[in-house]
Scaffold this motif. Structure first.
Motif, PDB file in Angstrom:
ATOM      1  N   ALA A  57       0.848  -1.187   0.000  1.00 30.83           N
ATOM      2  CA  ALA A  57       0.000   0.000   0.000  1.00 30.83           C
ATOM      3  C   ALA A  57       0.883   1.236   0.000  1.00 30.83           C
ATOM      4  O   ALA A  57       2.061   1.174   0.369  1.00 30.83           O
ATOM      5  N   PHE A  58       0.293   2.338  -0.408  1.00 29.29           N
ATOM      6  CA  PHE A  58       1.032   3.589  -0.493  1.00 29.29           C
ATOM      7  C   PHE A  58       0.167   4.729   0.030  1.00 29.29           C
ATOM      8  O   PHE A  58      -1.059   4.640   0.035  1.00 29.29           O
ATOM      9  N   VAL A  66       8.626   3.577  -3.925  1.00 29.72           N
ATOM     10  CA  VAL A  66       9.954   3.622  -4.510  1.00 29.72           C
ATOM     11  C   VAL A  66       9.883   4.478  -5.772  1.00 29.72           C
ATOM     12  O   VAL A  66       8.989   4.305  -6.606  1.00 29.72           O
ATOM     13  N   HIS A  67      10.827   5.397  -5.910  1.00 32.97           N
ATOM     14  CA  HIS A  67      10.818   6.309  -7.057  1.00 32.97           C
ATOM     15  C   HIS A  67      12.069   6.152  -7.913  1.00 32.97           C
ATOM     16  O   HIS A  67      12.601   7.131  -8.430  1.00 32.97           O
ATOM     17  N   ALA A  68      12.540   4.937  -8.084  1.00 32.16           N
ATOM     18  CA  ALA A  68      13.719   4.681  -8.907  1.00 32.16           C
ATOM     19  C   ALA A  68      13.347   4.778 -10.383  1.00 32.16           C
ATOM     20  O   ALA A  68      12.205   4.528 -10.781  1.00 32.16           O
ATOM     21  N   VAL A  69      14.322   5.119 -11.190  1.00 33.08           N
ATOM     22  CA  VAL A  69      14.120   5.171 -12.633  1.00 33.08           C
ATOM     23  C   VAL A  69      14.188   3.739 -13.165  1.00 33.08           C
ATOM     24  O   VAL A  69      15.167   3.030 -12.950  1.00 33.08           O
ATOM     25  N   VAL A  70      13.113   3.303 -13.819  1.00 29.16           N
ATOM     26  CA  VAL A  70      13.036   1.946 -14.365  1.00 29.16           C
ATOM     27  C   VAL A  70      12.504   2.010 -15.792  1.00 29.16           C
ATOM     28  O   VAL A  70      11.916   3.010 -16.206  1.00 29.16           O
ATOM     29  N   ASP A  71      12.703   0.937 -16.522  1.00 30.21           N
ATOM     30  CA  ASP A  71      12.205   0.878 -17.895  1.00 30.21           C
ATOM     31  C   ASP A  71      10.701   0.620 -17.961  1.00 30.21           C
ATOM     32  O   ASP A  71      10.049   0.984 -18.927  1.00 30.21           O
ATOM     33  N   ARG A  72      10.148  -0.059 -16.943  1.00 31.22           N
ATOM     34  CA  ARG A  72       8.734  -0.396 -16.984  1.00 31.22           C
ATOM     35  C   ARG A  72       8.124  -0.222 -15.597  1.00 31.22           C
ATOM     36  O   ARG A  72       8.338  -1.045 -14.706  1.00 31.22           O
ATOM     37  N   ASN A  73       7.344   0.806 -15.411  1.00 30.69           N
ATOM     38  CA  ASN A  73       6.619   1.009 -14.152  1.00 30.69           C
ATOM     39  C   ASN A  73       5.393   0.119 -14.118  1.00 30.69           C
ATOM     40  O   ASN A  73       4.854  -0.249 -15.161  1.00 30.69           O
ATOM     41  N   PHE A  74       4.934  -0.195 -12.910  1.00 28.01           N
ATOM     42  CA  PHE A  74       3.698  -0.959 -12.758  1.00 28.01           C
ATOM     43  C   PHE A  74       2.578  -0.008 -12.364  1.00 28.01           C
ATOM     44  O   PHE A  74       2.685   0.717 -11.386  1.00 28.01           O
ATOM     45  N   ARG A  98      -0.330  -8.618  10.584  1.00 24.47           N
ATOM     46  CA  ARG A  98      -0.431  -7.872   9.336  1.00 24.47           C
ATOM     47  C   ARG A  98       0.857  -7.089   9.116  1.00 24.47           C
ATOM     48  O   ARG A  98       1.395  -6.491  10.046  1.00 24.47           O
ATOM     49  N   VAL A  99       1.347  -7.111   7.892  1.00 23.86           N
ATOM     50  CA  VAL A  99       2.523  -6.343   7.504  1.00 23.86           C
ATOM     51  C   VAL A  99       2.158  -5.583   6.230  1.00 23.86           C
ATOM     52  O   VAL A  99       1.698  -6.187   5.266  1.00 23.86           O
ATOM     53  N   THR A 100       2.381  -4.279   6.249  1.00 17.60           N
ATOM     54  CA  THR A 100       2.196  -3.474   5.048  1.00 17.60           C
ATOM     55  C   THR A 100       3.569  -3.060   4.540  1.00 17.60           C
ATOM     56  O   THR A 100       4.373  -2.514   5.287  1.00 17.60           O
ATOM     57  N   LYS A 101       3.811  -3.376   3.273  1.00 17.41           N
ATOM     58  CA  LYS A 101       5.092  -3.050   2.648  1.00 17.41           C
ATOM     59  C   LYS A 101       4.878  -1.972   1.604  1.00 17.41           C
ATOM     60  O   LYS A 101       3.754  -1.724   1.180  1.00 17.41           O
ATOM     61  N   ARG A 102       5.963  -1.340   1.200  1.00 22.77           N
ATOM     62  CA  ARG A 102       5.889  -0.275   0.211  1.00 22.77           C
ATOM     63  C   ARG A 102       6.827  -0.541  -0.967  1.00 22.77           C
ATOM     64  O   ARG A 102       7.240   0.363  -1.668  1.00 22.77           O
ATOM     65  N   GLN A 103       7.134  -1.810  -1.153  1.00 19.60           N
ATOM     66  CA  GLN A 103       7.990  -2.287  -2.239  1.00 19.60           C
ATOM     67  C   GLN A 103       7.669  -3.761  -2.429  1.00 19.60           C
ATOM     68  O   GLN A 103       6.779  -4.265  -1.792  1.00 19.60           O
ATOM     69  N   TRP A 104       8.408  -4.453  -3.278  1.00 21.71           N
ATOM     70  CA  TRP A 104       8.083  -5.844  -3.562  1.00 21.71           C
ATOM     71  C   TRP A 104       8.209  -6.752  -2.349  1.00 21.71           C
ATOM     72  O   TRP A 104       7.342  -7.567  -2.090  1.00 21.71           O
ATOM     73  N   GLY A 105       9.312  -6.673  -1.622  1.00 18.42           N
ATOM     74  CA  GLY A 105       9.581  -7.617  -0.541  1.00 18.42           C
ATOM     75  C   GLY A 105       8.993  -7.187   0.793  1.00 18.42           C
ATOM     76  O   GLY A 105       8.817  -5.992   1.063  1.00 18.42           O
ATOM     77  N   ALA A 106       8.743  -8.172   1.658  1.00 22.57           N
ATOM     78  CA  ALA A 106       8.094  -7.922   2.952  1.00 22.57           C
ATOM     79  C   ALA A 106       9.069  -7.597   4.075  1.00 22.57           C
ATOM     80  O   ALA A 106       8.625  -7.259   5.175  1.00 22.57           O
ATOM     81  N   THR A 131       4.377 -14.451  -7.940  1.00 19.70           N
ATOM     82  CA  THR A 131       5.431 -15.418  -7.657  1.00 19.70           C
ATOM     83  C   THR A 131       6.824 -14.818  -7.793  1.00 19.70           C
ATOM     84  O   THR A 131       7.643 -14.920  -6.888  1.00 19.70           O
ATOM     85  N   ASN A 132       7.093 -14.216  -8.930  1.00 12.13           N
ATOM     86  CA  ASN A 132       8.449 -13.744  -9.226  1.00 12.13           C
ATOM     87  C   ASN A 132       8.676 -12.280  -8.847  1.00 12.13           C
ATOM     88  O   ASN A 132       9.723 -11.727  -9.166  1.00 12.13           O
ATOM     89  N   LEU A 133       7.756 -11.677  -8.138  1.00 12.43           N
ATOM     90  CA  LEU A 133       7.930 -10.305  -7.664  1.00 12.43           C
ATOM     91  C   LEU A 133       7.893 -10.304  -6.134  1.00 12.43           C
ATOM     92  O   LEU A 133       8.920 -10.469  -5.498  1.00 12.43           O
ATOM     93  N   GLY A 134       6.723 -10.128  -5.549  1.00 12.05           N
ATOM     94  CA  GLY A 134       6.626 -10.051  -4.092  1.00 12.05           C
ATOM     95  C   GLY A 134       7.032 -11.316  -3.367  1.00 12.05           C
ATOM     96  O   GLY A 134       7.723 -11.267  -2.349  1.00 12.05           O
ATOM     97  N   VAL A 135       6.622 -12.476  -3.889  1.00 10.61           N
ATOM     98  CA  VAL A 135       6.976 -13.743  -3.232  1.00 10.61           C
ATOM     99  C   VAL A 135       8.479 -13.981  -3.344  1.00 10.61           C
ATOM    100  O   VAL A 135       9.152 -14.280  -2.352  1.00 10.61           O
ATOM    101  N   GLU A 136       9.022 -13.827  -4.541  1.00  9.68           N
ATOM    102  CA  GLU A 136      10.454 -14.066  -4.732  1.00  9.68           C
ATOM    103  C   GLU A 136      11.304 -13.072  -3.943  1.00  9.68           C
ATOM    104  O   GLU A 136      12.309 -13.454  -3.332  1.00  9.68           O
ATOM    105  N   SER A 137      10.937 -11.806  -3.933  1.00 14.75           N
ATOM    106  CA  SER A 137      11.691 -10.816  -3.163  1.00 14.75           C
ATOM    107  C   SER A 137      11.691 -11.158  -1.684  1.00 14.75           C
ATOM    108  O   SER A 137      12.719 -11.056  -1.004  1.00 14.75           O
TER     109      SER A 137
END
Length: 188
Positions: A57-58, A66-74, A98-106, A131-137
């Motif tokens: 959540a944000f 996160v405000h990093a420069v990336v090639d593909r924003n979500f 409950r855990v609220t994160k502000r990036q992919w990983g917890a 799977t390959n974003l939040g879970v993997e991170s």
């Protein structure tokens, strides 16, 4: 079967929230992931093992994102709905953490590690979306923090079959043990 001590194992479910579970997912639709996750969470609760529900959540102005420069924003089609960050109905119980994160990983920027360590948790069972974003991170960080990681492959999904296969066949076996939710047993 993988037998795990209930007193030292936690179930961690990633991003099973209204704005994510309805996205087009593969190989498994979000509704089925939610159903399987609810069943697994009930087994953990019955054994006295913690269930940790993580959402992303944000702030309304996204100042904490996160405000990093990336090639593909979500950004979901049509933007973020007002209930985007809310967990799906019927998932949470009052005893769940409950855990609220502000990036992919917890782990980064949350008290997730603190909550696990104070409860004597040494093993986490992971599921969720994607799977390959939040879970993997989260799996990578758990591994780096010294936790034993068990990845319930049938309780996670992502955006393509190829992404799912690569994470489950190439990455996860290097971070922990890959299994199904039915092959997890909790010992008293």
């Amino acid at each position: 079967m993988i037998s795990l001590p209930a007193t030292r194992t936690a179930l961690v479910l990633i991003d099973l929230q209204k704005g994510i579970t309805g996205l087009p997912l593969a190989p498994t639709p979000g509704a089925l992931i939610v159903e399987r996750s609810k069943e697994l969470a009930m087994r953990f609760r019955a054994a006295g093992a913690p269930v940790i529900l993580v959402n992303v959540a944000f702030a309304p102005d996204f100042a904490d994102a996160v405000h990093a420069v990336v090639d593909r924003n979500f950004s979901p089609p049509g933007g973020f709905a007002p209930d985007w960050a809310e967990l799906v109905d019927g998932l949470a119980e009052p005893t769940d953490l409950r855990v609220t994160k502000r990036q992919w990983g917890a782990f980064y920027g949350t008290d997730h590690d603190l909550q696990l360590r104070r409860r004597g948790i040494t093993t986490i069972v992971l599921g969720g979306i994607a799977t390959n974003l939040g879970v993997e991170s989260t799996a990578r960080a758990a591994h780096e923090h010294g936790y034993n990681v068990v990845l319930a492959e049938d309780v996670m999904s992502t955006f393509t079959d190829q992404m799912q296969r690569f994470a489950c066949e190439e990455i996860f076996p290097r971070l922990g043990r890959v299994t199904t939710s039915e092959a997890i047993a909790l010992d008293a």
